[in-house]
Scaffold this motif. Structure first.
Motif, short mmCIF file in Angstrom:
data_model
loop_
_atom_site.label_atom_id
_atom_site.label_comp_id
_atom_site.label_asym_id
_atom_site.label_seq_id
_atom_site.Cartn_x
_atom_site.Cartn_y
_atom_site.Cartn_z
N GLN A 1 44.42 115.45 40.77
CA GLN A 1 42.95 115.36 40.73
C GLN A 1 42.35 115.68 42.09
N ARG A 2 42.97 115.15 43.15
CA ARG A 2 42.46 115.38 44.50
C ARG A 2 42.52 116.88 44.84
N LEU A 3 43.60 117.54 44.46
CA LEU A 3 43.72 118.98 44.77
C LEU A 3 42.70 119.79 43.97
N GLU A 4 42.50 119.44 42.71
CA GLU A 4 41.48 120.13 41.91
C GLU A 4 40.10 119.93 42.53
N GLN A 5 39.80 118.71 42.94
CA GLN A 5 38.50 118.43 43.56
C GLN A 5 38.36 119.19 44.89
N THR A 6 39.43 119.28 45.64
CA THR A 6 39.40 120.01 46.92
C THR A 6 39.10 121.48 46.67
N ILE A 7 39.77 122.08 45.70
CA ILE A 7 39.52 123.50 45.38
C ILE A 7 38.05 123.70 45.02
N MET A 8 37.54 122.87 44.11
CA MET A 8 36.15 123.02 43.67
C MET A 8 35.17 122.79 44.82
N SER A 9 35.45 121.81 45.66
CA SER A 9 34.57 121.52 46.79
C SER A 9 34.53 122.69 47.77
N LEU A 10 35.68 123.26 48.07
CA LEU A 10 35.71 124.42 48.98
C LEU A 10 34.94 125.59 48.40
N LEU A 11 35.09 125.83 47.10
CA LEU A 11 34.38 126.95 46.47
C LEU A 11 32.88 126.71 46.43
N GLU A 12 32.48 125.46 46.21
CA GLU A 12 31.04 125.15 46.16
C GLU A 12 30.37 125.38 47.50
N ARG A 13 31.12 125.30 48.59
CA ARG A 13 30.55 125.50 49.92
C ARG A 13 30.53 126.96 50.34
N ARG A 14 31.00 127.84 49.48
CA ARG A 14 31.03 129.27 49.79
C ARG A 14 30.10 130.02 48.85
N ALA A 15 29.87 131.28 49.17
CA ALA A 15 29.03 132.12 48.31
C ALA A 15 29.64 132.19 46.91
N ALA A 16 28.82 132.43 45.91
CA ALA A 16 29.27 132.43 44.52
C ALA A 16 30.39 133.44 44.28
N THR A 17 30.41 134.51 45.05
CA THR A 17 31.41 135.56 44.85
C THR A 17 32.63 135.40 45.77
N ALA A 18 32.61 134.39 46.64
CA ALA A 18 33.70 134.21 47.61
C ALA A 18 34.93 133.60 46.95
N SER A 19 36.06 133.80 47.61
CA SER A 19 37.31 133.20 47.13
C SER A 19 37.97 132.44 48.27
N ILE A 20 38.93 131.62 47.90
CA ILE A 20 39.71 130.89 48.91
C ILE A 20 41.20 131.19 48.70
#
Length: 91
Positions: free
Chosen positions: A10-29
């Protein structure tokens, strides 16, 4: 699955989503971005989280929240070898 494994998942899923939310809609990590962000130490122990991060990304793909890409194109689980990126699912 042990409770601690579920918590990590759960923590890793939340981390992925949090990182993506802080980037442009088209950005990737890169999965390493999530592993480094989730790791609580200051050595290179984040590397042990790489495979769990990849599994978390595929769970988020199944949930329709993200896409895993390789060479800029959507990847298929079980067919990827080498570097991948994670981006928000296209709506």
């Amino acid at each position: 699955m042990a409770e601690s494994d579920r918590h990590l998942d759960q923590r890793l899923e939340q981390t992925i989503m949090s990182l993506l939310e802080r980037r442009a809609a088209t950005a990737s990590i890169c999965p390493s971005d999530a592993a480094r962000s989730a790791y609580e130490g200051d050595d290179d122990g984040w590397r042990d989280l790489m495979e769990p991060v990849r599994r978390a990304a595929w769970r988020l793909v199944e949930a329709g929240k993200v896409e895993v890409t390789q060479a800029g194109r959507p990847a298929v689980k079980g067919e990827t070898r080498g570097p991948i990126r994670i981006r928000r699912a296209r709506r």
